[in-house]
Motif scaffolding. Structure first.
Motif, PDB file in Angstrom:
ATOM      1  N   TYR A 134       0.833  -1.210   0.000  1.00 26.68           N
ATOM      2  CA  TYR A 134       0.000   0.000   0.000  1.00 26.68           C
ATOM      3  C   TYR A 134       0.871   1.265   0.000  1.00 26.68           C
ATOM      4  O   TYR A 134       0.643   2.192  -0.784  1.00 26.68           O
ATOM      5  CB  TYR A 134      -0.916  -0.015   1.218  1.00 26.68           C
ATOM      6  CG  TYR A 134      -1.726   1.240   1.424  1.00 26.68           C
ATOM      7  CD1 TYR A 134      -2.789   1.548   0.582  1.00 26.68           C
ATOM      8  CD2 TYR A 134      -1.431   2.123   2.463  1.00 26.68           C
ATOM      9  CE1 TYR A 134      -3.541   2.701   0.772  1.00 26.68           C
ATOM     10  CE2 TYR A 134      -2.173   3.264   2.664  1.00 26.68           C
ATOM     11  CZ  TYR A 134      -3.231   3.552   1.814  1.00 26.68           C
ATOM     12  OH  TYR A 134      -3.965   4.693   2.000  1.00 26.68           O
ATOM     13  N   TYR A 175      -3.919  -4.546  -2.483  1.00 23.97           N
ATOM     14  CA  TYR A 175      -3.450  -3.157  -2.603  1.00 23.97           C
ATOM     15  C   TYR A 175      -2.642  -2.920  -3.881  1.00 23.97           C
ATOM     16  O   TYR A 175      -2.401  -1.775  -4.259  1.00 23.97           O
ATOM     17  CB  TYR A 175      -2.550  -2.802  -1.416  1.00 23.97           C
ATOM     18  CG  TYR A 175      -3.250  -2.699  -0.093  1.00 23.97           C
ATOM     19  CD1 TYR A 175      -4.236  -1.743   0.139  1.00 23.97           C
ATOM     20  CD2 TYR A 175      -2.912  -3.550   0.961  1.00 23.97           C
ATOM     21  CE1 TYR A 175      -4.864  -1.639   1.363  1.00 23.97           C
ATOM     22  CE2 TYR A 175      -3.536  -3.455   2.199  1.00 23.97           C
ATOM     23  CZ  TYR A 175      -4.512  -2.496   2.394  1.00 23.97           C
ATOM     24  OH  TYR A 175      -5.130  -2.401   3.610  1.00 23.97           O
ATOM     25  N   ARG A 206      -9.713  -3.620  -0.928  1.00 24.34           N
ATOM     26  CA  ARG A 206      -8.455  -2.881  -0.859  1.00 24.34           C
ATOM     27  C   ARG A 206      -8.006  -2.344  -2.226  1.00 24.34           C
ATOM     28  O   ARG A 206      -7.061  -1.569  -2.300  1.00 24.34           O
ATOM     29  CB  ARG A 206      -7.360  -3.790  -0.295  1.00 24.34           C
ATOM     30  CG  ARG A 206      -7.583  -4.154   1.154  1.00 24.34           C
ATOM     31  CD  ARG A 206      -6.586  -5.194   1.645  1.00 24.34           C
ATOM     32  NE  ARG A 206      -6.661  -5.341   3.097  1.00 24.34           N
ATOM     33  CZ  ARG A 206      -5.879  -6.136   3.807  1.00 24.34           C
ATOM     34  NH1 ARG A 206      -4.960  -6.880   3.195  1.00 24.34           N
ATOM     35  NH2 ARG A 206      -6.006  -6.200   5.121  1.00 24.34           N
TER      36      ARG A 206
END
Length: 364
Positions: A134, A175, A206
């Protein structure tokens, strides 16, 4: 207030840790925050002589404190004990690093994910690597580090590792903007294994990718609690406006699982709107649960923050495709070489899940 914020001397903390005749004083827990190198040097030999029970209790207390106090940081302690002989200690130390942005942890976490003898340690390391994926998508760590994390997570998902570790790896890949990830998510979603479906929904949430709207909404009616929970959470993370009716139903019916209900409350705050605000305020007035009241207050606060951000949708972040640095281009090319020949084109999660045979199929 000034006295409460005064830095606790580590000598006092060390003395209390050595005193095995008494429980460690809760007031000294903050003394483990932001330790200096000289403190860590003093801490390590004391820790080695500390009983397993006391180690676990202490780390659990530190983790609980991080949830209540955003000013404490136990990263240095966690790094110092991450290779402890006891796997429970290793798991807790990884969890203490959940907010860390130190990219030097990535190779350590990769090694733990790939080599640790304990399944819990491997799966927890795989989960934390998602945080660094991320950060990489936000360009807050180098592409080289991000790509290393993604490559190894991909390898784990496609390996014959136990399902628990592979699921956490796939959730972390949620992510990632790598073009191969959606196929993996879809393969997990199409699996007949409920835990893999729930894992796919977590990854979808996500992804900040609206291609998953329909898939998430479909599972809001699931009879499986894990799937329903992840679908409710993903609906909020993706800010799916057409999911409101389902989420309203979840928060209005008292017989819903409490975790699903709380997930639905938070998701409503992420989607936002006047109707959502009215519903959350109504629930707050009628609730007699302290936990739910606290959650509703946080949700209303989050709703206000979201509504004051001038329509910015932070989940719709699209990573830049152009990389100026030639070396970084080479790294990205290396990652793209993981093509269908590596197993991405025809992933059969069910055939790799012999250890999940006891899972019940979802009731449609």
């Amino acid at each position: 207030m000034e006295e409460a914020l005064e830095r606790i001397k580590f000598s006092e903390v060390a003395a209390a840790l050595k005193d095995t005749d008494h429980p460690f004083p809760p007031r000294l827990l903050r003394g483990f925050s932001d330790l200096f190198p000289r403190d860590i040097k003093e801490f390590i030999p004391i820790w080695q002589d500390t009983s397993i029970t006391r180690k676990i209790s202490l780390l659990e207390d530190l983790e609980e404190l991080t949830e209540k106090d955003t000013l404490v940081c136990f990263d240095e302690v966690a790094k110092a004990v991450i290779n402890d002989l006891d796997p429970r200690v290793r798991v807790l130390s990884i969890r203490l690093l959940w907010e860390s942005e130190d990219s030097k942890l990535v190779p350590i976490l990769i090694e733990l994910m790939l080599e640790d003898v304990d399944e819990g340690v491997r799966s927890t390391a795989a989960s934390l690597l998602g945080h660094f994926v991320y950060l990489g998508e936000l360009e807050e760590i180098s592409d080289t580090v991000k790509i290393s994390a993604v490559k190894n997570l991909l390898d784990v998902v496609l390996s014959e590792e136990v399902s628990q570790v592979r699921m956490r790896a796939l959730e972390s890949l949620g992510y990632s903007s790598h073009p191969k990830v959606p196929a993996l998510i879809k393969a997990a979603y199409d699996s007949k294994e409920n835990l893999w479906v729930a894992c796919a929904l977590c990854a979808m949430g996500r992804s900040a990718d609206d291609q998953w709207f329909e898939f998430v909404q479909e599972k809001l009616d699931s009879n499986d609690s894990d799937i329903k929970f992840e679908a409710a959470r993903a609906a909020g993370e993706l800010e799916i406006p057409t999911a409101l009716d389902h989420l309203f139903t979840m928060v209005e019916e008292e017989d819903f699982d409490s975790e699903i209900r709380l997930a639905a409350i938070w998701s409503l705050s992420q989607i936002g709107g006047r109707e959502v605000k009215d519903k959350l305020q109504e629930l707050l007035r009628d609730s007699d649960s302290e936990e739910e009241i606290e959650w509703l207050e946080k949700a209303l606060e989050n709703l206000e923050i979201s509504s004051s951000s001038d329509g910015l949708n932070f989940l719709n972040f699209k990573p830049q495709g152009n990389v100026d640095d030639e070396d970084e281009d080479d790294d990205l090319d290396d990652l793209d070489e993981l093509d269908e020949d590596d197993g991405f084109g025809d992933v059969d999660f069910d055939s790799l899940d012999e250890d999940d045979d006891d899972d019940d199929e979802e009731d449609d």
